[in-house]
Scaffold this motif. Structure first.
Motif, mmCIF file in Angstrom:
data_model
loop_
_atom_site.group_PDB
_atom_site.id
_atom_site.type_symbol
_atom_site.label_atom_id
_atom_site.label_comp_id
_atom_site.label_asym_id
_atom_site.label_seq_id
_atom_site.Cartn_x
_atom_site.Cartn_y
_atom_site.Cartn_z
ATOM 1 N N TYR A 178 0.821 -1.220 0.000
ATOM 2 C CA TYR A 178 0.000 0.000 0.000
ATOM 3 C C TYR A 178 0.846 1.257 0.000
ATOM 4 O O TYR A 178 1.995 1.261 0.441
ATOM 5 C CB TYR A 178 -1.021 -0.008 1.135
ATOM 6 C CG TYR A 178 -0.461 -0.158 2.526
ATOM 7 C CD1 TYR A 178 -0.321 -1.408 3.107
ATOM 8 C CD2 TYR A 178 -0.086 0.967 3.266
ATOM 9 C CE1 TYR A 178 0.198 -1.543 4.391
ATOM 10 C CE2 TYR A 178 0.420 0.839 4.550
ATOM 11 C CZ TYR A 178 0.572 -0.423 5.108
ATOM 12 O OH TYR A 178 1.079 -0.552 6.370
ATOM 13 N N PHE A 180 -3.076 6.770 1.890
ATOM 14 C CA PHE A 180 -3.798 6.504 3.149
ATOM 15 C C PHE A 180 -3.817 7.757 4.019
ATOM 16 O O PHE A 180 -4.856 8.119 4.579
ATOM 17 C CB PHE A 180 -3.132 5.346 3.909
ATOM 18 C CG PHE A 180 -3.649 3.994 3.490
ATOM 19 C CD1 PHE A 180 -3.190 3.377 2.340
ATOM 20 C CD2 PHE A 180 -4.617 3.339 4.252
ATOM 21 C CE1 PHE A 180 -3.663 2.131 1.948
ATOM 22 C CE2 PHE A 180 -5.119 2.097 3.868
ATOM 23 C CZ PHE A 180 -4.636 1.497 2.712
ATOM 24 N N VAL A 212 -7.096 7.513 6.407
ATOM 25 C CA VAL A 212 -7.488 6.124 6.657
ATOM 26 C C VAL A 212 -6.310 5.434 7.344
ATOM 27 O O VAL A 212 -5.169 5.605 6.923
ATOM 28 C CB VAL A 212 -7.822 5.407 5.325
ATOM 29 C CG1 VAL A 212 -8.185 3.951 5.564
ATOM 30 C CG2 VAL A 212 -8.942 6.131 4.599
ATOM 31 N N PRO A 253 -3.699 -0.646 6.939
ATOM 32 C CA PRO A 253 -4.224 -1.978 7.270
ATOM 33 C C PRO A 253 -3.151 -2.819 7.956
ATOM 34 O O PRO A 253 -1.979 -2.700 7.640
ATOM 35 C CB PRO A 253 -4.565 -2.565 5.894
ATOM 36 C CG PRO A 253 -3.695 -1.845 4.938
ATOM 37 C CD PRO A 253 -3.433 -0.485 5.508
ATOM 38 N N TRP A 258 -7.610 -9.680 7.771
ATOM 39 C CA TRP A 258 -8.763 -8.916 7.300
ATOM 40 C C TRP A 258 -9.460 -9.656 6.173
ATOM 41 O O TRP A 258 -8.892 -10.588 5.605
ATOM 42 C CB TRP A 258 -8.394 -7.491 6.910
ATOM 43 C CG TRP A 258 -7.314 -7.303 5.855
ATOM 44 C CD1 TRP A 258 -6.293 -8.165 5.563
ATOM 45 C CD2 TRP A 258 -7.161 -6.185 4.994
ATOM 46 N NE1 TRP A 258 -5.504 -7.642 4.570
ATOM 47 C CE2 TRP A 258 -6.002 -6.428 4.194
ATOM 48 C CE3 TRP A 258 -7.867 -4.995 4.811
ATOM 49 C CZ2 TRP A 258 -5.563 -5.516 3.243
ATOM 50 C CZ3 TRP A 258 -7.413 -4.100 3.853
ATOM 51 C CH2 TRP A 258 -6.277 -4.359 3.079
ATOM 52 N N GLN A 277 -13.530 -6.013 3.946
ATOM 53 C CA GLN A 277 -12.817 -4.889 4.567
ATOM 54 C C GLN A 277 -11.872 -4.229 3.560
ATOM 55 O O GLN A 277 -11.702 -3.006 3.568
ATOM 56 C CB GLN A 277 -12.028 -5.385 5.779
ATOM 57 C CG GLN A 277 -12.929 -5.714 6.964
ATOM 58 C CD GLN A 277 -12.163 -6.430 8.065
ATOM 59 O OE1 GLN A 277 -11.518 -7.447 7.831
ATOM 60 N NE2 GLN A 277 -12.235 -5.883 9.273
ATOM 61 N N TYR A 278 -11.292 -5.070 2.695
ATOM 62 C CA TYR A 278 -10.407 -4.533 1.654
ATOM 63 C C TYR A 278 -11.182 -3.572 0.762
ATOM 64 O O TYR A 278 -10.730 -2.455 0.459
ATOM 65 C CB TYR A 278 -9.819 -5.695 0.833
ATOM 66 C CG TYR A 278 -8.949 -5.268 -0.340
ATOM 67 C CD1 TYR A 278 -7.590 -5.032 -0.183
ATOM 68 C CD2 TYR A 278 -9.493 -5.119 -1.626
ATOM 69 C CE1 TYR A 278 -6.794 -4.653 -1.252
ATOM 70 C CE2 TYR A 278 -8.712 -4.733 -2.702
ATOM 71 C CZ TYR A 278 -7.354 -4.498 -2.515
ATOM 72 O OH TYR A 278 -6.571 -4.119 -3.587
ATOM 73 N N GLU A 295 -13.998 -2.008 1.430
ATOM 74 C CA GLU A 295 -14.388 -0.797 2.184
ATOM 75 C C GLU A 295 -13.220 0.189 2.254
ATOM 76 O O GLU A 295 -13.387 1.389 2.028
ATOM 77 C CB GLU A 295 -14.844 -1.178 3.601
ATOM 78 C CG GLU A 295 -16.257 -1.747 3.663
ATOM 79 C CD GLU A 295 -17.242 -0.976 2.778
ATOM 80 O OE1 GLU A 295 -17.324 0.258 2.941
ATOM 81 O OE2 GLU A 295 -17.904 -1.609 1.923
ATOM 82 N N THR A 296 -12.032 -0.347 2.581
ATOM 83 C CA THR A 296 -10.842 0.506 2.674
ATOM 84 C C THR A 296 -10.569 1.184 1.331
ATOM 85 O O THR A 296 -10.345 2.394 1.265
ATOM 86 C CB THR A 296 -9.612 -0.342 3.075
ATOM 87 O OG1 THR A 296 -9.973 -1.149 4.189
ATOM 88 C CG2 THR A 296 -8.426 0.523 3.425
ATOM 89 N N LYS A 328 -12.743 4.118 0.489
ATOM 90 C CA LYS A 328 -12.371 5.359 1.178
ATOM 91 C C LYS A 328 -11.177 6.034 0.492
ATOM 92 O O LYS A 328 -11.038 7.253 0.549
ATOM 93 C CB LYS A 328 -12.017 5.058 2.636
ATOM 94 C CG LYS A 328 -13.227 4.706 3.486
ATOM 95 C CD LYS A 328 -12.785 4.421 4.917
ATOM 96 C CE LYS A 328 -13.803 3.550 5.641
ATOM 97 N NZ LYS A 328 -13.179 2.765 6.720
#
Lengths: 297, 449
Positions: free
Chosen positions: B166, B171, B176, B179, B183, B187-188, B190-191, B194
């Motif tokens: 990442y 981020f 955010v 991570p 997970w 969730q990936y 959703e992240t 964002k």
């Protein structure tokens, strides 16, 4: 045979033979021998990584007729030819006619049209991918501006990918055809046009009855070579879509390459190549026979 | 000029012309070192290995080769094949098929290659060498050692596990948190949502066009591409689910470029390095990319974390491939070639940043190895980050590819058909149905040969 032997007795003939020998050896080694070898392996079972030469008759050929992907690849090549050949012949003729007139930037224009012809195929693929990008490429942006809501996906669409490749190839190869047409147009005697004009022929009739018949041997030559080239087209398909989306632009030469070098089915690929060779041969023979009707020497 | 002299001249020119045509093989031979040490090369054996242009220049690879030459006194030259990745194997196929003896060693960078060369008898079985030398291959490589009908054809030098890389800047800008730990794919997504900012041209996620993205979650669940009877298992609903999952990322959730966008824009395999993507799901070989600041200058730092898993808890696996090194069955120097295979399999990780495919290494060994990598990266990530993403987590391990009968065709079929679904030209059901049908045909053709 005796006459050949007699001929070889002169120095000149022997020297001549020596001079053609390099070409002859090269031609045998790189053209004739591979061709014979391809015919040979199309009848054996060399369809694995390990060479295997068991004679299996026409099995490889029969298999093609049960292989939907291969059959559709022949059709794809045919469609490609149907778009490419008329496109390149008509446009190059028109372009040559324009370039044959006197205008201000004529020498520069004649040079400029050669640029795509000498450009690298990968570079062309990159440039056209940017131009035809359906998301934010200039072509679709323009189409959106003039009010077209659903502009084509070009290289990304199942029904548009193949014609798009054909048109890009027309753009690239038009230079060669134009130059040959230009030479032919310049060879048309001026007095024929004058005579036609005196007889009251307008511009269109002069093109139809003087220009087109006079350049027909050139047109014939260009049609034959473009058809052959279009069936063999590989590099631009590979670099523009690699046969995609799905198999929508998978032409036969790409299919042959994949069969041989990705799946290691050398015999099967050779059989497909032989069929392609026969198809091109038949089309060429038909054209050769048909030329009497429209080619004027 | 004398007539005979003329003839001799012409004939010699012709011969040199033909000789020029035939010497192509020798021109692409480069010594790994540039000029080999002449005293050494006359006394010791010289091995040759196929490498692509990038590897021939890769300083990590060159270091292992140098160390090998120093430690064993055996010389190693490169047979450089132009092209990248799997492209070079098209030439290698032909050379091996023709029974070429000139190159001793073949890198098997993915299991489909090992499968193909092992089954076609192109690789030397190592069993005799292993037993003569009493080499503890099973003890050192354990589960990573591949066998075909009891024959070992290669030793594994690296295991390439997957991870999520990442971009910390993206981020931070989106506020955010990074991570970490276990997970799920939900969730990936959703992240990534964002992180996605269309106005800035930023996508939260990036994935490539490899075949295994089409069935990633299925492989996490260790579902095979083949049924017991050898036919294609693509009618298993999991394959359908995983294809839909992959398609949705771009088409529905819009967290990454859609397939159409990826293809028509010709987005690159190294696109993540442009700094326009929040997260990248890819094999751990990608860590090396961050070492190369010349080709990829960047004003952002990267992090890495473990691969997400399906939410239903049935696929708690990381995926990956084992990379190996094999010997040409026609080699003239099997003993020396085996020396290199052993050396490379045991030592590559010390130089390259690849994960070793060994089971005897202690936790300390592994941390030490990561420390070297962290030092090279100037501490951009910590030993703990890499260790948690790769080893110190609760994930199992599953092969990323479908390997078996007609694997190359199977792979092409999956890509060709899935593409039609991904661009909306074919329904999901029709797509998996035609993959199943075409793969079955390919498997049948292969087995009937």
């Amino acid at each position: 045979m005796r006459s050949l032997r007699a001929m070889l007795r002169t120095d000149e003939a022997r020297a001549g033979l020596l001079f053609v020998l390099p070409f002859f050896i090269g031609f045998l080694t790189f053209n004739i021998f591979p061709l014979i070898y391809a015919i040979f392996i199309s009848f054996v079972d060399y369809n694995t990584l390990k060479p295997s030469f068991n004679f299996i008759g026409f099995d490889n050929f029969v298999r093609i007729f049960h292989d939907h992907i291969a059959l559709s690849a022949y059709v794809k090549s045919f469609i490609y030819t149907l778009v490419y050949v008329p496109g390149v012949i008509i446009l190059s003729f028109l372009l040559a006619s324009l370039l044959n007139r006197k205008f201000y930037f004529r020498p520069v224009s004649r040079t400029m049209i050669l640029v795509p012809y000498v450009a690298n195929v990968i570079a062309i693929a990159m440039v056209w991918s940017i131009i035809l990008d359906p998301y934010d490429g200039p072509v679709n942006a323009l189409l959106n501006l003039v009010g077209i809501d659903n502009p084509p996906l070009w290289l990304g669409g199942v029904s548009t990918s193949l014609p798009t490749i054909a048109l890009i190839n027309v753009w690239q190869n038009i230079a060669f055809q134009t130059i040959v047409f230009l030479a032919a147009l310049q060879g048309v005697p001026k007095d024929l046009y004058e005579a036609a004009e005196l007889d009251g022929a307008g511009r269109w009739r002069r093109i139809k009855h003087v220009t087109i018949p006079m350049v027909s041997p050139t047109t014939f030559f260009l049609i034959i070579t473009s058809i052959i080239n279009s069936f063999q087209n590989y590099a631009s398909v590979r670099s523009l879509t690699n046969g995609g989306p799905g198999v929508s632009s998978r032409v036969i030469s790409l299919n042959i390459y994949e069969e041989a070098f990705t799946y290691n089915r050398y015999s099967y690929a050779a059989a497909q190549a032989i069929i392609l060779f026969v198809i091109i041969l038949i089309i060429t023979i038909i054209q050769w026979k048909g030329q009497k009707k429209w080619v004027h020497y | 000029m004398n007539r005979r002299l003329k003839l001799v001249l012409v004939v010699s020119m012709l011969i040199s012309l033909l000789a020029g045509c035939g010497s192509g093989g020798a021109t692409d031979t480069n010594s790994a070192e540039g000029t080999p040490n002449s005293s050494e090369s006359t006394t010791s054996t010289t091995l040759r290995i196929y490498v692509d242009g990038n590897r021939a220049k890769d300083s990590n690879f060159l270091s292992v080769v140098e160390a090998f030459k120093k430690d064993t006194g055996i010389n190693l030259e490169f047979n450089i094949v132009p092209g990248d990745g799997v492209e070079i194997y098209k030439k290698i196929d032909i050379e091996l098929g023709a029974g070429d003896k000139s190159t001793d060693l073949i890198l098997l960078t993915n299991p489909i290659l090992l499968d193909k060369y092992a089954k076609s008898g192109s690789l030397l079985p190592l069993n005799d060498l292993i037993s003569t030398e009493k080499y503890d291959a099973k003890g050192i490589f354990g589960e990573y050692l591949n066998e075909y009908d009891g024959n070992i054809y290669s030793l594994p030098f690296a295991v390439n596990k997957w991870a999520v890389y990442y971009n910390k800047k993206i981020f931070d800008d989106a506020n955010v948190p990074y991570p970490s730990g276990a997970w799920t794919w939900d969730q990936y997504i959703e992240t990534a949502k964002k992180l996605t900012d269309k106005d800035k041209g930023i996508y939260g996620s990036y994935m490539l066009d490899y075949d295994n993205y089409m069935y990633l979650t299925t492989r996490q669940k260790e579902v095979s591409g083949y049924k017991e009877d050898g036919s294609s298992n693509y009618d298993n609903p999991m394959f359908k689910d995983s294809l839909q999952f992959f398609g949705d990322l771009g088409n529905k959730h819009k967290i990454q470029p859609s397939w159409l966008e990826f293809k028509t824009k010709k987005l690159a395999w190294d696109g993540f390095m442009t700094g326009k993507y929040g997260m990248h799901v890819i094999g751990s070989w990608y860590t090396n990319m961050f070492l190369d600041k010349e080709a990829y200058p960047r004003d952002w730092k990267f992090g890495m974390t473990e691969l997400p898993t399906p939410a239903d808890g049935t696929g708690n696996n990381n995926i990956g491939i084992v990379q190996g090194l094999g010997i040409n069955v026609n080699t003239k120097n099997p003993k020396e070639a085996f020396e290199f295979v052993k050396y490379y399999a045991e030592n590559d990780y010390k130089y390259s940043g690849n994960l070793p495919a060994q089971v005897k290494l202690s936790a300390e060994d592994i941390k030490g190895m990561f420390q070297t990598l962290v030092d090279k990266l100037d501490g951009e990530i910590t030993v703990d980050d890499i260790n948690k993403a790769m080893y110190d987590n609760n994930l199992g391990f599953s092969d990323e590819k479908i390997v078996g009968t007609a694997a190359s065709e199977y792979s092409s079929i999956i890509l060709q058909e899935s593409e039609l679904y991904l661009i909306g030209e074919k329904s999901l059901d029709d797509t998996v149905k035609s993959i199943k049908e075409r793969a079955d045909q390919a498997i049948k053709d292969q087995t009937s040969k």
